[in-house]
Design a protein around this motif. Structure first.
Motif, PDB file in Angstrom:
ATOM      1  N   GLY A   1      52.012  66.679  80.723  1.00  0.00           N
ATOM      2  CA  GLY A   1      50.879  67.291  80.017  1.00  0.00           C
ATOM      3  C   GLY A   1      49.582  66.767  80.596  1.00  0.00           C
ATOM      4  N   SER A   2      48.518  67.573  80.516  1.00  0.00           N
ATOM      5  CA  SER A   2      47.258  67.045  81.071  1.00  0.00           C
ATOM      6  C   SER A   2      46.724  65.934  80.193  1.00  0.00           C
ATOM      7  CB  SER A   2      46.233  68.143  81.343  1.00  0.00           C
ATOM      8  OG  SER A   2      45.867  68.806  80.183  1.00  0.00           O
ATOM      9  N   ASP A   3      47.153  65.841  78.943  1.00  0.00           N
ATOM     10  CA  ASP A   3      46.743  64.694  78.128  1.00  0.00           C
ATOM     11  C   ASP A   3      47.173  63.384  78.787  1.00  0.00           C
ATOM     12  OD1 ASP A   3      45.445  66.072  76.118  1.00  0.00           O
ATOM     13  OD2 ASP A   3      47.200  66.206  74.823  1.00  0.00           O
TER      14      ASP A   3
ATOM     15  N   LEU B   1      44.988  62.833  81.839  1.00  0.00           N
ATOM     16  CA  LEU B   1      43.666  62.363  81.403  1.00  0.00           C
ATOM     17  C   LEU B   1      43.728  60.881  81.012  1.00  0.00           C
ATOM     18  CD1 LEU B   1      42.601  65.415  79.186  1.00  0.00           C
ATOM     19  CD2 LEU B   1      41.406  64.643  81.244  1.00  0.00           C
TER      20      LEU B   1
ATOM     21  N   TYR C   1      36.265  68.038  73.833  1.00  0.00           N
ATOM     22  CA  TYR C   1      37.669  67.788  73.490  1.00  0.00           C
ATOM     23  C   TYR C   1      37.759  66.446  72.766  1.00  0.00           C
ATOM     24  CZ  TYR C   1      42.740  67.485  74.338  1.00  0.00           C
ATOM     25  OH  TYR C   1      44.101  67.389  74.211  1.00  0.00           O
TER      26      TYR C   1
ATOM     27  N   PRO D   1      35.206  69.270  79.721  1.00  0.00           N
ATOM     28  CA  PRO D   1      36.073  70.395  80.044  1.00  0.00           C
ATOM     29  C   PRO D   1      35.222  71.544  80.587  1.00  0.00           C
ATOM     30  CG  PRO D   1      36.237  69.768  77.699  1.00  0.00           C
ATOM     31  CD  PRO D   1      34.991  69.156  78.258  1.00  0.00           C
TER      32      PRO D   1
ATOM     33  N   ALA E   1      35.550  72.850  75.541  1.00  0.00           N
ATOM     34  CA  ALA E   1      36.332  73.064  74.322  1.00  0.00           C
ATOM     35  C   ALA E   1      35.655  72.252  73.214  1.00  0.00           C
ATOM     36  CB  ALA E   1      37.759  72.587  74.527  1.00  0.00           C
TER      37      ALA E   1
ATOM     38  N   ASP F   1      37.779  68.813  83.387  1.00  0.00           N
ATOM     39  CA  ASP F   1      39.040  69.133  82.702  1.00  0.00           C
ATOM     40  C   ASP F   1      39.135  70.661  82.593  1.00  0.00           C
ATOM     41  OD1 ASP F   1      40.941  69.716  80.765  1.00  0.00           O
ATOM     42  OD2 ASP F   1      40.209  68.244  79.313  1.00  0.00           O
TER      43      ASP F   1
ATOM     44  N   ALA G   1      41.395  72.819  81.609  1.00  0.00           N
ATOM     45  CA  ALA G   1      42.538  73.324  80.833  1.00  0.00           C
ATOM     46  C   ALA G   1      42.497  74.848  80.688  1.00  0.00           C
ATOM     47  CB  ALA G   1      42.564  72.660  79.457  1.00  0.00           C
ATOM     48  N   TYR G   2      41.266  75.413  80.637  1.00  0.00           N
ATOM     49  CA  TYR G   2      41.131  76.854  80.341  1.00  0.00           C
ATOM     50  C   TYR G   2      40.515  77.653  81.493  1.00  0.00           C
ATOM     51  CZ  TYR G   2      41.968  74.923  75.743  1.00  0.00           C
ATOM     52  OH  TYR G   2      42.525  74.254  74.687  1.00  0.00           O
TER      53      TYR G   2
ATOM     54  N   THR H   1      46.250  72.189  83.268  1.00  0.00           N
ATOM     55  CA  THR H   1      47.479  72.142  82.474  1.00  0.00           C
ATOM     56  C   THR H   1      48.276  73.427  82.670  1.00  0.00           C
ATOM     57  OG1 THR H   1      48.371  72.025  80.238  1.00  0.00           O
ATOM     58  CG2 THR H   1      46.228  73.074  80.448  1.00  0.00           C
TER      59      THR H   1
ATOM     60  N   SER I   1      49.940  74.408  80.085  1.00  0.00           N
ATOM     61  CA  SER I   1      50.151  74.752  78.673  1.00  0.00           C
ATOM     62  C   SER I   1      49.480  76.048  78.263  1.00  0.00           C
ATOM     63  CB  SER I   1      49.591  73.643  77.777  1.00  0.00           C
ATOM     64  OG  SER I   1      50.204  72.421  78.030  1.00  0.00           O
ATOM     65  N   LYS I   2      48.444  76.469  78.982  1.00  0.00           N
ATOM     66  CA  LYS I   2      47.634  77.591  78.521  1.00  0.00           C
ATOM     67  C   LYS I   2      47.900  78.827  79.386  1.00  0.00           C
ATOM     68  CE  LYS I   2      45.768  74.326  75.985  1.00  0.00           C
ATOM     69  NZ  LYS I   2      46.009  74.176  74.564  1.00  0.00           N
TER      70      LYS I   2
ATOM     71  N   ARG J   1      55.277  70.527  78.657  1.00  0.00           N
ATOM     72  CA  ARG J   1      54.422  69.360  78.868  1.00  0.00           C
ATOM     73  C   ARG J   1      54.252  69.039  80.359  1.00  0.00           C
ATOM     74  NH1 ARG J   1      51.502  69.628  76.485  1.00  0.00           N
ATOM     75  NH2 ARG J   1      50.760  67.507  76.277  1.00  0.00           N
ATOM     76  N   VAL J   2      53.450  69.839  81.023  1.00  0.00           N
ATOM     77  CA  VAL J   2      53.139  69.574  82.427  1.00  0.00           C
ATOM     78  C   VAL J   2      51.642  69.740  82.664  1.00  0.00           C
ATOM     79  CG1 VAL J   2      53.630  70.101  84.849  1.00  0.00           C
ATOM     80  CG2 VAL J   2      55.404  70.487  83.123  1.00  0.00           C
TER      81      VAL J   2
HETATM   82  C1  LIG Z   1      40.161  70.609  76.900  1.00  0.00           C
HETATM   83  C2  LIG Z   1      41.605  70.262  76.865  1.00  0.00           C
HETATM   84  N1  LIG Z   1      42.076  69.402  77.762  1.00  0.00           N
HETATM   85  C3  LIG Z   1      43.373  69.057  77.773  1.00  0.00           C
HETATM   86  C4  LIG Z   1      44.264  69.564  76.862  1.00  0.00           C
HETATM   87  C5  LIG Z   1      45.665  69.073  76.884  1.00  0.00           C
HETATM   88  O1  LIG Z   1      46.593  69.966  77.295  1.00  0.00           O
HETATM   89  P1  LIG Z   1      48.085  69.552  77.627  1.00  0.00           P
HETATM   90  O2  LIG Z   1      48.276  68.108  77.270  1.00  0.00           O
HETATM   91  O3  LIG Z   1      48.930  70.469  76.828  1.00  0.00           O
HETATM   92  O4  LIG Z   1      48.239  69.762  79.103  1.00  0.00           O
HETATM   93  C6  LIG Z   1      43.813  70.470  75.904  1.00  0.00           C
HETATM   94  C7  LIG Z   1      44.768  71.008  74.913  1.00  0.00           C
HETATM   95  O5  LIG Z   1      44.483  71.718  74.003  1.00  0.00           O
HETATM   96  C8  LIG Z   1      42.455  70.820  75.897  1.00  0.00           C
HETATM   97  O6  LIG Z   1      41.962  71.661  74.972  1.00  0.00           O
END
Ligand SMILES: Cc1ncc(COP(=O)(O)O)c(C=O)c1O
Length: 351
Positions: A85-87, A90, A111, A151, A155, A181, A183-184, A207, A209-210, A218-219
């Motif tokens: 996951g990008s979490d 990060l 975020y 981000p 976000a 970041d 993510a989007y 990520t 995830s989106k 979780r990648v």
């Molecule tokens: C701005 C931002 N960064 C990172 C993430 C983390 O994403 P993930 O851990 O699913 O890759 C999110 C998830 O909502 C996010 O909104």
């Protein structure tokens, strides 16, 4: 609290993720998941891994996935890091690149995991206010710092910062890491990965995830100068050698390779976003310009917390944040057309 805890644990303020309700029939527009499933090729690749090979550890470096990402972006695998996951990516970046005894800079509305990582790793931070239109002011990020993170699109606002503004931040901070970041980014922005060869202080995270619809797998990944990536590898190899399992490596690589499906589903989400924005505006909402798979909207005559609660009663969940500056906004994920219609229909009765 217990006497067995390491002392710092009692001061941690953990991140609170959006609700994952157990009820199946809800219209779930609260955690920015993709309404379309993952690429069928990704699912087939994961199914192929589901067998006897699971008794063996996965490739600790996730080379197959790094190669797919490197091919997609035209970079070297030494410029790519992959994680759970990008979490997690990060977290490693905060740990390995932001502990310099000077404050980390990020926007006041952003975020909410960033201050949590600061708490975990003992990093001071300064939250710099977005402007009146909820945009990042690039010129604010020219002050002493131990790193910068934001981000793009931001976000939970969805607002995009142009690459030219990102370059101004990079140029003003040659001695700090600037972490973008993304993510989007696939829902309407231009990636800053095209800048990594010119700026050794740029790290970009993304990520699956989106836009690649694999939140459950979780990648996440980072792309940057090989020196920055090496710091992340050192942290990772001091923490968990195998953050990505066999199915995650295979599925994520196949998802990156399936460009057609990715592009088509992103186009559908973007088209739906434009329809949701128009529908919300018709109902009197003010909607911030979004380049993400969600919109951030407020109604001049209705309290956002009450609206969120009333929507929930009708089976539609959206995200509301209590933070003062954004307490009158709702963050609404773009769902499938019928989910978006259910949201607009429910709102019609409430505003
Ligand atoms: C701005 C931002 N960064 C990172 C993430 C983390 O994403 P993930 O851990 O699913 O890759 C999110 C998830 O909502 C996010 O909104």
């Amino acid at each position: 609290m217990s006497k067995f805890w390491s002392p710092f644990v009692k001061d941690l303020v953990p991140y609170v993720p959006g609700e994952q309700p157990k009820l199946a029939k809800l219209v779930k527009l609260n955690t920015n998941e993709n309404p379309y499933g993952p690429s069928p090729k990704a699912i087939a690749a994961m199914q192929a891994e589901l067998g006897d090979s699971l008794r063996l550890y996965p490739d600790p470096n996730g080379e197959r996935l790094k190669q797919a990402v490197a091919d997609y972006y035209g970079v070297q695998t030494s410029q790519v890091f992959v994680g759970n996951g990008s979490d997690e990516v990060l977290a490693h970046a905060f740990h390995g690149l932001f502990q310099h005894g000077k404050p980390l800079l990020f926007p006041d509305v952003t975020y909410s995991f960033y201050p949590v990582y600061c708490g975990l790793y003992g990093i001071d931070y300064e939250a710099l206010p977005l402007d009146e239109q909820f945009q990042i002011r690039a010129e604010d990020y020219a002050r002493p710092n131990g790193g910068i993170v934001f981000p793009n699109p931001n976000a939970p606002t969805g607002c995009l910062l142009p690459l030219a503004a990102i370059e101004r931040i990079l140029q003003a901070n040659p001695d700090s890491v600037v972490l973008v970041d993304e993510a989007y980014i696939d829902f309407g922005g231009e990636t800053a990965i095209t800048l990594v060869d010119r700026y050794p202080n740029l790290l970009v995270t993304q990520t699956l995830s989106k836009s690649r619809s694999l939140a459950g797998l979780r990648v996440g990944l980072a792309v940057g100068h090989a020196d920055l990536i090496e710091a992340l590898e050192r942290i990772k190899n001091s923490f968990n050698s195998y953050p990505l399992d066999r199915m995650a490596i295979a599925g994520a690589a196949a998802a990156f390779e399936d460009r057609d499906y990715f592009e088509q589903t992103c186009r559908q989400v973007i088209a739906s976003r434009e329809a949701v924005v128009a529908g919300l505006q018709d109902l009197g909402f003010e909607v911030l310009p979004s380049a993400a798979n969600f919109v951030f909207a407020r109604h001049p005559g209705r309290d956002a917390a009450q609206l969120a609660a009333a929507l929930r009663e009708q089976g539609v969940i959206v995200r509301h944040f209590k933070q003062a500056r954004i307490a009158q906004f709702l963050r609404i994920t773009i769902g499938a057309p019928e989910q978006n219609q259910a949201l607009l229909d429910a709102l019609k009765g409430l505003v």
